[in-house]
Design a protein around this motif. Structure first.
Motif, PDB file in Angstrom:
ATOM      1  N   LYS A 131       0.841  -1.205   0.000  1.00  0.00           N
ATOM      2  CA  LYS A 131       0.000   0.000   0.000  1.00  0.00           C
ATOM      3  C   LYS A 131       0.878   1.258   0.000  1.00  0.00           C
ATOM      4  O   LYS A 131       0.575   2.229  -0.690  1.00  0.00           O
ATOM      5  CB  LYS A 131      -0.921  -0.025   1.221  1.00  0.00           C
ATOM      6  CG  LYS A 131      -1.911   1.077   1.293  1.00  0.00           C
ATOM      7  CD  LYS A 131      -3.125   0.739   0.487  1.00  0.00           C
ATOM      8  CE  LYS A 131      -4.233   1.737   0.794  1.00  0.00           C
ATOM      9  NZ  LYS A 131      -5.295   1.664  -0.191  1.00  0.00           N
ATOM     10  N   ILE A 132       1.963   1.225   0.746  1.00  0.00           N
ATOM     11  CA  ILE A 132       2.899   2.349   0.795  1.00  0.00           C
ATOM     12  C   ILE A 132       3.533   2.560  -0.578  1.00  0.00           C
ATOM     13  O   ILE A 132       3.641   3.691  -1.063  1.00  0.00           O
ATOM     14  CB  ILE A 132       3.956   2.114   1.886  1.00  0.00           C
ATOM     15  CG1 ILE A 132       3.301   2.227   3.265  1.00  0.00           C
ATOM     16  CG2 ILE A 132       5.127   3.080   1.744  1.00  0.00           C
ATOM     17  CD1 ILE A 132       4.132   1.680   4.402  1.00  0.00           C
ATOM     18  N   MET A 133       3.933   1.476  -1.222  1.00  0.00           N
ATOM     19  CA  MET A 133       4.529   1.583  -2.552  1.00  0.00           C
ATOM     20  C   MET A 133       3.539   2.162  -3.561  1.00  0.00           C
ATOM     21  O   MET A 133       3.919   2.962  -4.424  1.00  0.00           O
ATOM     22  CB  MET A 133       5.047   0.220  -3.010  1.00  0.00           C
ATOM     23  CG  MET A 133       6.249  -0.251  -2.210  1.00  0.00           C
ATOM     24  SD  MET A 133       6.804  -1.907  -2.643  1.00  0.00           S
ATOM     25  CE  MET A 133       7.743  -1.550  -4.116  1.00  0.00           C
ATOM     26  N   GLU A 134       2.270   1.798  -3.448  1.00  0.00           N
ATOM     27  CA  GLU A 134       1.247   2.356  -4.334  1.00  0.00           C
ATOM     28  C   GLU A 134       1.125   3.868  -4.146  1.00  0.00           C
ATOM     29  O   GLU A 134       1.020   4.618  -5.126  1.00  0.00           O
ATOM     30  CB  GLU A 134      -0.107   1.704  -4.059  1.00  0.00           C
ATOM     31  CG  GLU A 134      -0.213   0.268  -4.516  1.00  0.00           C
ATOM     32  CD  GLU A 134      -1.497  -0.406  -4.046  1.00  0.00           C
ATOM     33  OE1 GLU A 134      -2.453   0.313  -3.629  1.00  0.00           O
ATOM     34  OE2 GLU A 134      -1.554  -1.637  -4.079  1.00  0.00           O
ATOM     35  N   ALA A 135       1.138   4.314  -2.891  1.00  0.00           N
ATOM     36  CA  ALA A 135       1.062   5.753  -2.611  1.00  0.00           C
ATOM     37  C   ALA A 135       2.275   6.478  -3.179  1.00  0.00           C
ATOM     38  O   ALA A 135       2.161   7.574  -3.734  1.00  0.00           O
ATOM     39  CB  ALA A 135       0.947   5.997  -1.108  1.00  0.00           C
ATOM     40  N   MET A 136       3.444   5.855  -3.070  1.00  0.00           N
ATOM     41  CA  MET A 136       4.660   6.444  -3.641  1.00  0.00           C
ATOM     42  C   MET A 136       4.533   6.591  -5.150  1.00  0.00           C
ATOM     43  O   MET A 136       4.888   7.626  -5.715  1.00  0.00           O
ATOM     44  CB  MET A 136       5.882   5.587  -3.305  1.00  0.00           C
ATOM     45  CG  MET A 136       6.305   5.624  -1.868  1.00  0.00           C
ATOM     46  SD  MET A 136       7.646   4.431  -1.595  1.00  0.00           S
ATOM     47  CE  MET A 136       8.189   4.918   0.043  1.00  0.00           C
ATOM     48  N   GLN A 137       4.025   5.554  -5.797  1.00  0.00           N
ATOM     49  CA  GLN A 137       3.853   5.595  -7.251  1.00  0.00           C
ATOM     50  C   GLN A 137       2.885   6.693  -7.671  1.00  0.00           C
ATOM     51  O   GLN A 137       3.096   7.358  -8.679  1.00  0.00           O
ATOM     52  CB  GLN A 137       3.359   4.245  -7.767  1.00  0.00           C
ATOM     53  CG  GLN A 137       4.422   3.175  -7.750  1.00  0.00           C
ATOM     54  CD  GLN A 137       3.871   1.853  -8.247  1.00  0.00           C
ATOM     55  OE1 GLN A 137       2.995   1.266  -7.629  1.00  0.00           O
ATOM     56  NE2 GLN A 137       4.394   1.397  -9.363  1.00  0.00           N
ATOM     57  N   GLU A 138       1.819   6.884  -6.895  1.00  0.00           N
ATOM     58  CA  GLU A 138       0.841   7.916  -7.221  1.00  0.00           C
ATOM     59  C   GLU A 138       1.455   9.310  -7.219  1.00  0.00           C
ATOM     60  O   GLU A 138       1.007  10.187  -7.955  1.00  0.00           O
ATOM     61  CB  GLU A 138      -0.341   7.854  -6.249  1.00  0.00           C
ATOM     62  CG  GLU A 138      -1.241   6.669  -6.492  1.00  0.00           C
ATOM     63  CD  GLU A 138      -2.427   6.610  -5.546  1.00  0.00           C
ATOM     64  OE1 GLU A 138      -2.828   7.665  -5.001  1.00  0.00           O
ATOM     65  OE2 GLU A 138      -2.955   5.503  -5.360  1.00  0.00           O
ATOM     66  N   LYS A 139       2.473   9.514  -6.407  1.00  0.00           N
ATOM     67  CA  LYS A 139       3.148  10.819  -6.338  1.00  0.00           C
ATOM     68  C   LYS A 139       4.443  10.836  -7.140  1.00  0.00           C
ATOM     69  O   LYS A 139       5.284  11.710  -6.972  1.00  0.00           O
ATOM     70  CB  LYS A 139       3.414  11.212  -4.880  1.00  0.00           C
ATOM     71  CG  LYS A 139       2.170  11.651  -4.153  1.00  0.00           C
ATOM     72  CD  LYS A 139       1.579  12.889  -4.809  1.00  0.00           C
ATOM     73  CE  LYS A 139       0.292  13.315  -4.143  1.00  0.00           C
ATOM     74  NZ  LYS A 139      -0.306  14.467  -4.789  1.00  0.00           N
ATOM     75  N   LYS A 140       4.592   9.856  -8.019  1.00  0.00           N
ATOM     76  CA  LYS A 140       5.735   9.812  -8.950  1.00  0.00           C
ATOM     77  C   LYS A 140       7.086   9.766  -8.237  1.00  0.00           C
ATOM     78  O   LYS A 140       8.070  10.367  -8.673  1.00  0.00           O
ATOM     79  CB  LYS A 140       5.708  11.001  -9.912  1.00  0.00           C
ATOM     80  CG  LYS A 140       4.395  11.195 -10.635  1.00  0.00           C
ATOM     81  CD  LYS A 140       4.168  10.133 -11.662  1.00  0.00           C
ATOM     82  CE  LYS A 140       2.950  10.488 -12.511  1.00  0.00           C
ATOM     83  NZ  LYS A 140       2.038   9.413 -12.695  1.00  0.00           N
ATOM     84  N   ALA A 141       7.157   9.019  -7.137  1.00  0.00           N
ATOM     85  CA  ALA A 141       8.431   8.818  -6.448  1.00  0.00           C
ATOM     86  C   ALA A 141       9.398   8.089  -7.377  1.00  0.00           C
ATOM     87  O   ALA A 141       8.981   7.342  -8.266  1.00  0.00           O
ATOM     88  CB  ALA A 141       8.218   8.005  -5.170  1.00  0.00           C
ATOM     89  N   LYS A 142      10.669   8.304  -7.170  1.00  0.00           N
ATOM     90  CA  LYS A 142      11.715   7.708  -8.001  1.00  0.00           C
ATOM     91  C   LYS A 142      12.337   6.510  -7.290  1.00  0.00           C
ATOM     92  O   LYS A 142      12.464   6.497  -6.062  1.00  0.00           O
ATOM     93  CB  LYS A 142      12.814   8.742  -8.293  1.00  0.00           C
ATOM     94  CG  LYS A 142      12.314  10.035  -8.909  1.00  0.00           C
ATOM     95  CD  LYS A 142      11.778   9.811 -10.282  1.00  0.00           C
ATOM     96  CE  LYS A 142      11.323  11.128 -10.902  1.00  0.00           C
ATOM     97  NZ  LYS A 142      10.521  10.940 -12.072  1.00  0.00           N
ATOM     98  N   ASP A 143      12.746   5.516  -8.076  1.00  0.00           N
ATOM     99  CA  ASP A 143      13.522   4.368  -7.579  1.00  0.00           C
ATOM    100  C   ASP A 143      12.940   3.762  -6.309  1.00  0.00           C
ATOM    101  O   ASP A 143      13.598   3.690  -5.274  1.00  0.00           O
ATOM    102  CB  ASP A 143      14.981   4.769  -7.351  1.00  0.00           C
ATOM    103  CG  ASP A 143      15.649   5.250  -8.618  1.00  0.00           C
ATOM    104  OD1 ASP A 143      15.381   4.670  -9.677  1.00  0.00           O
ATOM    105  OD2 ASP A 143      16.425   6.214  -8.545  1.00  0.00           O
ATOM    106  N   ILE A 144      11.723   3.285  -6.393  1.00  0.00           N
ATOM    107  CA  ILE A 144      11.040   2.696  -5.237  1.00  0.00           C
ATOM    108  C   ILE A 144      11.572   1.289  -5.003  1.00  0.00           C
ATOM    109  O   ILE A 144      11.578   0.460  -5.903  1.00  0.00           O
ATOM    110  CB  ILE A 144       9.522   2.668  -5.467  1.00  0.00           C
ATOM    111  CG1 ILE A 144       8.988   4.074  -5.713  1.00  0.00           C
ATOM    112  CG2 ILE A 144       8.824   2.008  -4.284  1.00  0.00           C
ATOM    113  CD1 ILE A 144       7.547   4.105  -6.212  1.00  0.00           C
TER     114      ILE A 144
END
Length: 113
Positions: A9-22
């Protein structure tokens, strides 16, 4: 919610905000401090705060709050502690310097690019 689902779920939230190198590192066989580290980079302090805020909002929606937050004011490295999952949102330069992936390299890593 189990720790793997929380990390996802945390990774999904990161992706939604265009985080880099997850990256998600499974550390449950290495240490007792957590089951997973979820790490990403932001491009600016504003972006880093936006990523951390999105994680906070998404998890609050399902009744999950962090036990502890660090670094929000300077937003170079924000740490969100959800007990079994510890989140690290880095500025790219700081991430390269601290290199948590290398330090925890015995853990199984899942990467999203």
């Amino acid at each position: 919610m189990d720790s793997k689902k929380l990390a996802d779920k945390i990774m999904e939230a990161m992706q939604e905000k265009k985080a880099k190198d997850i990256n998600m590192i499974d550390i449950h066989n290495i240490t007792t401090i957590a089951d997973y580290f979820v790490i990403c980079s932001g491009t600016s302090t504003t972006h880093i705060k936006a990523i951390a805020d999105e994680i906070d909002v998404k998890l609050n929606e399902i009744g999950v709050e962090p036990y502890h937050k660090e670094g929000y004011d300077t937003a170079r490295w924000i740490l969100l502690d959800y007990a079994d999952v510890v989140v690290h949102v880095f500025h790219q330069e700081d991430r390269e310097f601290f290199n948590l992936e290398r330090l925890w390299s015995d853990g199984e890593m899942t990467c999203i690019r």
